[in-house]
Motif scaffolding. Structure first.
Motif, PDB file in Angstrom:
ATOM      1  N   PRO A  52       0.879  -1.249   0.033  1.00  0.00           N
ATOM      2  CA  PRO A  52       0.063  -0.051   0.090  1.00  0.00           C
ATOM      3  C   PRO A  52       0.725   1.147   0.012  1.00  0.00           C
ATOM      4  CG  PRO A  52      -0.214  -1.227   1.978  1.00  0.00           C
ATOM      5  CD  PRO A  52       0.503  -2.061   1.074  1.00  0.00           C
ATOM      6  N   TYR A  55       0.844   2.982  -3.323  1.00  0.00           N
ATOM      7  CA  TYR A  55      -0.411   3.703  -3.967  1.00  0.00           C
ATOM      8  C   TYR A  55      -1.055   4.566  -3.169  1.00  0.00           C
ATOM      9  CZ  TYR A  55      -2.811  -0.351  -2.375  1.00  0.00           C
ATOM     10  OH  TYR A  55      -3.450  -1.467  -1.388  1.00  0.00           O
ATOM     11  N   TRP A  56      -1.129   3.986  -1.644  1.00  0.00           N
ATOM     12  CA  TRP A  56      -2.163   4.896  -0.606  1.00  0.00           C
ATOM     13  C   TRP A  56      -1.859   6.397  -0.654  1.00  0.00           C
ATOM     14  CZ3 TRP A  56      -6.064   1.818   1.056  1.00  0.00           C
ATOM     15  CH2 TRP A  56      -6.914   2.459   2.135  1.00  0.00           C
ATOM     16  N   ASN A  57      -2.745   7.169  -0.671  1.00  0.00           N
ATOM     17  CA  ASN A  57      -2.488   8.568  -0.713  1.00  0.00           C
ATOM     18  C   ASN A  57      -2.188   9.123   0.877  1.00  0.00           C
ATOM     19  OD1 ASN A  57      -2.593  11.548  -0.924  1.00  0.00           O
ATOM     20  ND2 ASN A  57      -4.451  11.397  -2.167  1.00  0.00           N
ATOM     21  N   HIS A  60      -4.704  10.586   3.189  1.00  0.00           N
ATOM     22  CA  HIS A  60      -5.360   9.769   4.040  1.00  0.00           C
ATOM     23  C   HIS A  60      -4.557   8.807   5.011  1.00  0.00           C
ATOM     24  CE1 HIS A  60      -8.323  11.497   1.794  1.00  0.00           C
ATOM     25  NE2 HIS A  60      -7.791  11.167   0.504  1.00  0.00           N
ATOM     26  N   SER A  66       2.918   7.942   3.389  1.00  0.00           N
ATOM     27  CA  SER A  66       2.482   6.526   3.406  1.00  0.00           C
ATOM     28  C   SER A  66       3.854   5.762   3.119  1.00  0.00           C
ATOM     29  CB  SER A  66       1.872   6.513   1.919  1.00  0.00           C
ATOM     30  OG  SER A  66       2.908   7.096   0.880  1.00  0.00           O
ATOM     31  N   GLU A 172     -10.446   6.652  -4.494  1.00  0.00           N
ATOM     32  CA  GLU A 172      -9.046   7.208  -4.818  1.00  0.00           C
ATOM     33  C   GLU A 172      -8.172   6.305  -4.798  1.00  0.00           C
ATOM     34  OE1 GLU A 172      -6.255  10.560  -3.092  1.00  0.00           O
ATOM     35  OE2 GLU A 172      -8.191  10.822  -2.607  1.00  0.00           O
ATOM     36  N   GLN A 173      -7.926   5.348  -3.705  1.00  0.00           N
ATOM     37  CA  GLN A 173      -7.177   4.420  -3.359  1.00  0.00           C
ATOM     38  C   GLN A 173      -7.095   3.306  -4.497  1.00  0.00           C
ATOM     39  OE1 GLN A 173      -5.285   6.119  -1.382  1.00  0.00           O
ATOM     40  NE2 GLN A 173      -7.131   7.085  -0.837  1.00  0.00           N
ATOM     41  N   SER A 176      -5.891   4.615  -7.683  1.00  0.00           N
ATOM     42  CA  SER A 176      -4.265   4.646  -7.532  1.00  0.00           C
ATOM     43  C   SER A 176      -3.695   3.390  -7.933  1.00  0.00           C
ATOM     44  CB  SER A 176      -3.856   5.449  -6.291  1.00  0.00           C
ATOM     45  OG  SER A 176      -2.646   5.425  -6.234  1.00  0.00           O
TER      46      SER A 176
END
Length: 229
Positions: A52, A55-57, A60, A66, A172-173, A176
């Motif tokens: 993750p 790609y995790w913003n 958030h 991240s 969004e995740q 991504s």
């Protein structure tokens, strides 16, 4: 149950149409669903899914980064985030951590299911279950993959307000995560055409066991026996 959105909000994953919606909601909770088909194998998607931090913003995250995100991909494993700080020598050290979700089902290339209340839901008395499912698309034209997040329990937020917000962040995740893969279809996928759970896995198991002999079937359904002392 009633839908809290008048129509599906379409989310573009690279150039591919995708289904994205708060599928159902009530005072007790809601279900957010995102589906898309991309030109990649389930194994390629799985490899990206379980990292993750790629790609995790960070917007958030709890730490503002991240870089400390990871998933321990086994039952009981943590989808966690590390709080990291640099010491006087510039070396990163872990000073804290937070659990986003916990793995309850992991079958590489097919299903990853985790439980946890994401983001602001963490402070509420709710259970959230995210099922990430993937399977080869029809005629082996890429892989269809979905996020299905089901939330239920008591919360101080109003469902018609929090559900679309959670759906947007989750989408969004999802976008991504699939960003490196090209589109594999030109039409928005229909929700009813894709199994969000693991029914396809149990169906395959049923087909295989149907060819077994009666004795084989019995032994497969019984726990292993130990030899008496």
């Amino acid at each position: 149950m009633k839908s809290v959105l008048s129509s599906a909000a379409l989310l573009m994953v690279t150039s591919s149409p995708a289904f994205a919606d708060v599928k159902a909601a009530s005072d007790a909770g809601f279900n957010s669903v995102h589906i898309a088909t991309v030109n990649a194998t389930p194994e390629e998607i799985w490899k990206r899914l379980i990292v993750p931090k790629d790609y995790w913003n960070k917007a958030h995250s709890w730490s503002g980064s991240s870089a400390g995100f990871y998933i321990d991909v086994q039952a009981g494993g943590c989808f966690c985030e590390l709080f990291q700080e640099a010491d006087e020598n510039g070396t990163l050290k872990t000073v804290g951590s937070v659990e986003h979700m916990r793995v309850i089902f992991a079958l590489p290339g097919k299903v990853l299911r985790m439980q946890g209340a994401l983001g602001p839901l963490q402070s509420e008395a709710v259970i959230g279950t995210l099922t990430v499912a993937m399977e080869p698309a029809k005629d082996n034209a890429g892989t269809r993959v979905s996020f299905s997040y089901v939330v239920g329990g008591y919360m101080r937020y109003k469902v018609p307000e929090i559900a679309p917000a959670v759906d947007k962040v989750l989408g969004e995740q999802f976008k991504s995560m699939l960003a490196p893969f090209a589109a594999a279809e030109t039409e928005v996928p229909k929700l009813d055409s894709f199994k969000l759970d693991i029914e396809t896995i149990t169906e395959v198991a049923s087909d295989e066991t149907s060819e077994a002999t009666p004795n084989d079937s019995a032994s497969a359904s019984e726990p292993p026996q130990t030899e008496p002392n």
